[in-house]
Design an enzyme around this catalytic site. Structure first.
Site, PDB file in Angstrom:
ATOM      1  CB  ILE A  66      26.080   0.729 -23.131  1.00 36.13           C
ATOM      2  CG1 ILE A  66      25.517  -0.495 -22.400  1.00 36.13           C
ATOM      3  CG2 ILE A  66      26.858   0.312 -24.376  1.00 36.13           C
ATOM      4  CD1 ILE A  66      24.487  -1.249 -23.218  1.00 36.13           C
ATOM      5  N   PRO A  67      25.442   3.238 -21.313  1.00 33.74           N
ATOM      6  CG  PRO A  67      24.601   5.208 -22.250  1.00 33.74           C
ATOM      7  CD  PRO A  67      25.328   3.943 -22.601  1.00 33.74           C
ATOM      8  CD1 TRP A  68      22.621   5.317 -16.100  1.00 40.21           C
ATOM      9  CD2 TRP A  68      20.732   6.290 -16.795  1.00 40.21           C
ATOM     10  NE1 TRP A  68      22.697   6.649 -15.754  1.00 40.21           N
ATOM     11  CE2 TRP A  68      21.542   7.268 -16.163  1.00 40.21           C
ATOM     12  CE3 TRP A  68      19.491   6.672 -17.317  1.00 40.21           C
ATOM     13  CZ2 TRP A  68      21.149   8.603 -16.035  1.00 40.21           C
ATOM     14  CZ3 TRP A  68      19.098   8.002 -17.193  1.00 40.21           C
ATOM     15  CH2 TRP A  68      19.934   8.956 -16.551  1.00 40.21           C
ATOM     16  CE  LYS A 102      29.980  -0.884 -16.154  1.00 36.69           C
ATOM     17  NZ  LYS A 102      28.607  -0.737 -15.656  1.00 36.69           N
ATOM     18  N   GLY A 115      30.572   0.652 -12.403  1.00 37.36           N
ATOM     19  CA  GLY A 115      31.709   1.267 -13.069  1.00 37.36           C
ATOM     20  C   GLY A 115      33.039   1.045 -12.352  1.00 37.36           C
ATOM     21  CD  GLU A 125      27.285   9.871 -27.290  1.00 37.22           C
ATOM     22  OE1 GLU A 125      27.226  10.938 -26.646  1.00 37.22           O
ATOM     23  OE2 GLU A 125      26.380   9.034 -27.337  1.00 37.22           O
ATOM     24  N   GLY A 182      29.009  13.789 -22.362  1.00 33.67           N
ATOM     25  CA  GLY A 182      27.923  14.716 -22.068  1.00 33.67           C
ATOM     26  C   GLY A 182      27.816  15.857 -23.054  1.00 33.67           C
ATOM     27  CD  GLN A 195      21.161  11.222 -13.205  1.00 33.50           C
ATOM     28  OE1 GLN A 195      20.797  12.280 -13.717  1.00 33.50           O
ATOM     29  NE2 GLN A 195      22.456  10.924 -13.044  1.00 33.50           N
ATOM     30  CG  PHE A 196      13.993  12.246  -7.833  1.00 30.97           C
ATOM     31  CD1 PHE A 196      12.894  12.614  -8.600  1.00 30.97           C
ATOM     32  CD2 PHE A 196      13.919  12.385  -6.447  1.00 30.97           C
ATOM     33  CE1 PHE A 196      11.749  13.110  -7.993  1.00 30.97           C
ATOM     34  CE2 PHE A 196      12.786  12.877  -5.845  1.00 30.97           C
ATOM     35  CZ  PHE A 196      11.702  13.247  -6.619  1.00 30.97           C
ATOM     36  CG  PHE A 240      21.432  13.320 -18.200  1.00 30.22           C
ATOM     37  CD1 PHE A 240      21.995  13.727 -19.392  1.00 30.22           C
ATOM     38  CD2 PHE A 240      21.168  11.960 -18.027  1.00 30.22           C
ATOM     39  CE1 PHE A 240      22.295  12.816 -20.395  1.00 30.22           C
ATOM     40  CE2 PHE A 240      21.455  11.036 -19.020  1.00 30.22           C
ATOM     41  CZ  PHE A 240      22.024  11.477 -20.201  1.00 30.22           C
TER      42      PHE A 240
END
Lengths: 540, 505
Positions: free
Chosen positions: A205-207, A231, A264, A307, A309, A388-389, A440
């Protein structure tokens, strides 16, 4: 992506499922200038001292076979506060060896344990108890979520946690209604299908919505009688550990749900390629999804749900209610700091209302309140991490360089943490990077269109196909767009409606399979056809 | 007689200290307990001793009118059908918890009202009714219509909408089971309702209505009107403002209900009626478990069960041994005060029922049937009857044809599969059937051949919330339990509109 209450208040003022708290949140969100203690990004120069999250981290180990344990290597990794970049806690780092231990526990729990063997009603009652416990610990879980992820606390506490509870209750109700079929035969045979649990499910699963993604994955898998190795994302390991502890308090037997924190390439890859995992479900980026699918293919051909982008179009037709469309387009993109796979990141506006729309979208973004997500009334917190920033700021620069008009924003917000100003580009063209890639982040791209046929072609001209928004008062236009768009969800005059019963998933490279609703059950079930001859049947 | 008594002194031991205080005796209309318009009351009688336990408000047409008005208002303008299914489910879940908290009192009410075994009500029947409520609570947010494959440029879909105001007319043999079997799916569907419990057993229904209100079911959604069939019952089935009537009871009354529906507003009808269900024991069956199953099949709830296995067919090779064993077990079957935890059979529910069963027994004797055991009342007061087994009967005998609704089994011998299929189907009923054999081909052949709504293979009375239940032939139509029961309370509305320029059809 988790904004049913929020958006339902925007789009369906008569919604009966709104809490007064959510209403309060909304009224602040819509009229932020009236909020005394809210600083919009244009007036606040710096983020003040971060507020105390008011919660402690009690669980930081791996959860295997009903117990918290250290990783086999003894290694840990830090999880950071996105408001400051400072370490919240050191968390046990799971790797292949830990995945092996967790899969062994899940295997045993599936092959020999009580979970798939108890009555569905018993499973449902345990899941209902879990939902009650989540409800009881709503505020602590929400605080952990905000601390680890940076999302507004009010969003986590008043919107996401209730949605999570809702999803668990929804799947509890499915447990005793999983039906096979009796099937017509061509000859003298009795045919039936049994819907059996698939076995050990691996879930990654994502954050961006840590606990909500946990619920989407764990809910249907548990209802069907499977066991699980899950995970979490390395950015947000904390809330899942707490929830899993509650799950066991509710009565889930040891080994049924195992949670591995880790990265990952190590833990995730080990899970995806494990020979003893019967099913894999992944939510995350399209690139990682490709790797997961490949690992499944190379190992034991486990079926995979993905699932991934999106670059979802938000289409505003000439006859749309512009004010409502502006508000929802804003929400569709900026919700959760723009960190939604279904973010409405290509805003197509009909030329007849384009200028008005751009002006109003800019005005709305300008008053978006950015700041410490623990602060009341804040609409936007920091991005999840420095990676990401930086990536988002690079995309913003690319937008400027490619000739799009920067209407507002475009810079970091404050001097500390990963805050970014709400950013709006107009005059965006389809071939610009900001119109093609999933950013994102809080970057809205507004594009102009002339006619329906054109916008259909342009909206579909993407490798993604997750969702779309359609704004029009004309039902023929709505029907045409609804069927023509190659996407898994079409929201007509609304956006981000995420009821438990609505299936969600992508066309094209946005993924495979559907989550939520009755459709998610099939991800976690095997179908066994049973055939036996009929001697002297009264009928066929 | 002595074999079946829990007390050898001629009269049965009683447990009067278990009798609860009776809190609710009025009608329940629009969220309030109210007297009947005419002020009349009816007596409920304790079948253990024939004594009056309570005077209960007796509803008639005027009261049904008031209840329907409240239900109509609650359906047309109230929140119940307008709230999300999830919210209805949450309220129903709370209702389930409240029942669990009051289970002793509810079980005791059914014992003094229906003569039901207290321990059975408490440990089995009411907990099962609670699982029904939870099952449908979980179904309330899973009511799906379909999007259709139209053959032209049309977009079509179906909506499943609550049917409206439902009248439930329920019997006295399983007050908890029957109440929840009807009320739970109708609640999940978003309907409002008027419930008429049997005049013999109104007490627990009133208590349920009270608990439903406490759980948050809005006023007017559940109304309970106690009363008699010819008055209150007829007013429901003939009411112009009730959209559907769901009835469980005898085939004779079912016919009247359907007629009243036909002559009034053509309301939809669902009937769960009588039965004369066969249990077929093939010669490879295990005799110990087969005799247990067959005996329980007829004696459960003193035979006052619509699915009672009242015709037992045994293959000739094992017949004699089967007969010997089941008779011995019937003689050892303990009958007595239903509050006694060691007792397996209480009194029949009413004097009328008691007398009807005894007259059938006398009829059997007159017709020349062989009485293997039982055949007489038990004790000097109350409505107790001995477990009774007849043999040497055929499908022509009245006791083999009619539903006796008491602890009376007809035991018969058969030779071949073809024969037993033919004889088992030789009835106007078709509610359930039992098949006892390990032979897979036999099981498949017989289960498809029997014209009945439920087939139990190597089990009996195996009810489940997810398993639809209802009759073939004159045992009725429409299903209780399962998602079929939910759909019974839903209309299907088709919505169609043209589409233009669709990329696919």
């Amino acid at each position: 992506m988790a904004a049913r209450l929020f958006s339902s208040l925007l789009s369906r003022s008569s919604s009966s499922s709104s809490s007064s708290a959510a209403r309060a949140l909304l009224s602040r969100a819509r009229k932020p200038l009236l909020g005394r203690d809210i600083k919009t990004y244009s007036t606040a120069v710096a983020i003040e001292e971060p507020l105390n999250p008011g919660v402690t981290v009690n669980y930081s180990q791996l959860f295997i076979n009903g117990q918290f344990v250290d990783s086999a290597s003894g290694k840990t990794f830090p999880t950071f506060d996105p408001r400051t970049g400072e370490v919240i806690a050191h968390v046990a780092e799971g790797e292949a060896e830990d995945i092996n231990r967790a899969v062994a526990a899940a295997r045993k729990a599936f092959d020999e344990g009580p979970w798939p063997r108890m009555t569905a009603y018993e499973r449902a009652k345990i899941m209902l108890r879990f939902a009650d416990l989540l409800e009881k610990h709503n505020d602590e879980l929400a605080a952990l979520e905000t601390w680890d992820n940076g999302k507004p606390y009010e969003q986590a506490a008043k919107i996401e946690l209730p949605m999570i509870v809702r999803v668990i209750r929804y799947y509890a109700g499915w447990a005793d209604k999983i039906h096979g079929l009796t099937v017509p035969a061509d000859g003298q045979y009795h045919l039936q299908t049994l819907h059996e649990p698939i076995g050990v499910a691996g879930q990654i699963i994502p954050w961006n919505f840590p606990l909500l993604m946990y619920a989407w994955k764990v809910g249907p898998a548990l209802a069907c009688g499977n066991t699980i190795v899950l995970k979490t994302a390395e950015q947000t390991p904390l809330s899942a550990l707490y929830a899993t502890k509650l799950l066991h308090e509710a009565g889930v037997p040891p080994g049924v749900v195992n949670v591995i924190s880790g990265f990952g390439p190590t833990a995730g890859a080990a899970l995806a390629s494990h020979m003893d995992v019967d099913k894999l479900a992944f939510t995350g980026s399209t690139n990682t999804g490709k790797i997961v699918l490949e690992l499944a293919a190379r190992s034991n051909l486990k079926p995979v749900t993905l699932e991934l982008g999106g670059k979802s179009p938000f289409i505003v037709c000439g006859d749309a209610d512009v004010d409502k469309a502006v508000e929802l387009a804003h929400f569709a993109l900026f919700f959760n700091q723009g960190q939604c796979c279904c973010a409405g990141s290509r805003t197509y506006v009909h030329e007849s209302v384009y200028d008005e729309f751009v002006e109003k979208a800019k005005a709305r973004a300008t008053i978006r309140s950015v700041g410490d997500p623990f602060k009341s009334g804040i609409e936007q917190g920091p991005q999840i991490d420095s990676e990401q920033f930086e990536k988002i700021l690079r995309y913003i620069r690319a937008g400027v360089e490619s000739g799009a008009t920067l209407e507002t924003g475009g810079e970091r917000f404050g001097t500390k943490g990963h805050y970014i100003q709400p950013t709006v580009f107009s005059n965006v063209e389809d071939d610009m990077l900001i119109a093609k890639d999933e950013i994102f982040g809080p970057v809205q791209s507004i594009l102009k269109f002339k006619d329906l046929k054109e916008v259909i072609q342009r909206a579909n001209n993407t490798r993604y196909g997750l969702a779309a928004g359609v704004f029009t008062q004309n039902m023929d236009t709505a029907n045409t767009l609804t069927r023509a768009l190659r996407v898994g969800t079409v929201w007509v005059n609304c956006f981000d409606i995420f009821d438990a019963a609505i299936p969600f998933g992508g066309y094209k490279m946005s993924g495979q399979g559907r989550e939520k609703g009755i459709y998610s059950l099939s991800n976690y079930l095997q179908v066994k056809a049973v055939v036996t001859p009929l001697k002297n049947p009264a009928w066929l | 007689m002595a074999e079946n008594q829990s007390d050898a002194n001629g009269s049965l031991k009683t447990y009067d200290d278990h009798v609860p205080e009776i809190k609710f005796t009025k009608l329940f209309i629009n969220g309030e307990f109210v007297d009947s318009v005419k002020g009349r009351t009816l007596e409920t009688v304790d079948p253990r001793n024939g004594q009056v336990t309570a005077r209960v408000a007796e509803g008639d047409k005027e009261d049904v009118d008031l209840a329907v008005e409240a239900a109509r208002q609650a359906f047309d303008h109230g929140p119940w059908p307008r709230m999300p299914g999830y919210q209805r489910g949450r309220i129903m879940s709370k209702f389930a918890v409240l029942i669990e908290e009051n289970i002793d009192e509810l079980a005791a009410l059914d014992t003094i009202n229906g003569g039901k075994l207290f321990s059975f009500s408490k440990a089995m029947e009411i907990p099962y009714a609670v699982t029904s409520l939870r099952y449908y609570a979980g179904a309330a947010d899973k009511i799906h219509g379909e999007v259709l494959k139209m053959s032209r440029d049309l977009h079509g879909y179906t909506l499943r909408e609550p049917i409206g105001v439902v009248g439930h007319i329920i019997p006295w043999n399983g007050p908890a089971t029957m109440f929840m079997m009807k009320v739970a799916p109708a609640l999940a569907a978003g309907c409002t309702m008027v419930v008429k419990p049997a005049e013999q057993t109104p007490l627990s229904a009133l208590f349920y209505a009270h608990l439903a209100k406490k759980a948050g079911v809005p006023d007017g959604v559940i109304n309970v009107v106690n009363g008699f069939g010819p008055t209150a019952g007829a007013a429901i089935s003939g009411h112009m403002d009730i959209d559907m009537v769901s009835f469980t009871g005898s085939t004779e009354v079912g016919r009247i209900v359907m007629q009243a529906a036909a002559t009034s507003n053509l309301k939809q009808v669902s009937l769960e009626l009588g039965g004369k269900s066969p249990i077929m024991v093939f010669d490879d069956a295990d005799l110990d478990s087969a005799t247990d199953l067959a005996l329980t099949g007829i004696l459960v709830n003193k035979g006052e069960v619509c699915v009672a296995g009242s015709r037992v067919y045994v293959q000739e090779r094992i017949y004699e041994e089967f007969e010997k064993k089941i008779v011995a077990k019937a003689k050892a079957w303990s009958v007595g005060d239903p509050f006694d935890p060691n007792v397996r059979q209480g009194p029949q529910a009413s004097k009328e029922q008691f007398e009807k069963i005894l007259s059938y027994i006398e009829h059997g004797k007159r017709e020349g049937a062989t009485l293997l055991t039982g055949g007489a009342p038990l004790g000097t007061k109350g409505y107790y009857i001995q477990p009774t087994i007849f043999t040497n009967v055929t499908e022509d005998n009245v006791i083999v044809k009619d539903e006796i609704f008491g602890p009376v089994m007809s035991l018969m011998k058969f030779k071949t599969t073809e024969e037993v299929i033919k004889r088992a189907n030789d009835t106007r009923y078709g509610l359930a059937a039992g098949i006892l054999t390990k032979n897979i081909d036999l099981v498949n052949t017989v289960s498809r051949s029997i014209r009945a709504g439920t087939i139990w293979i190597n089990c009996y009375l195996a009810f489940d919330n997810d398993c639809p239940f209802g009759g073939y032939k004159m045992s009725g139509f429409g299903k209780d339990y399962g998602l079929d029961a939910l759909h019974k309370y839903l209309h299907v509305k088709s919505v169609v509109t043209p589409i233009y320029n669709s990329p696919w059809l």
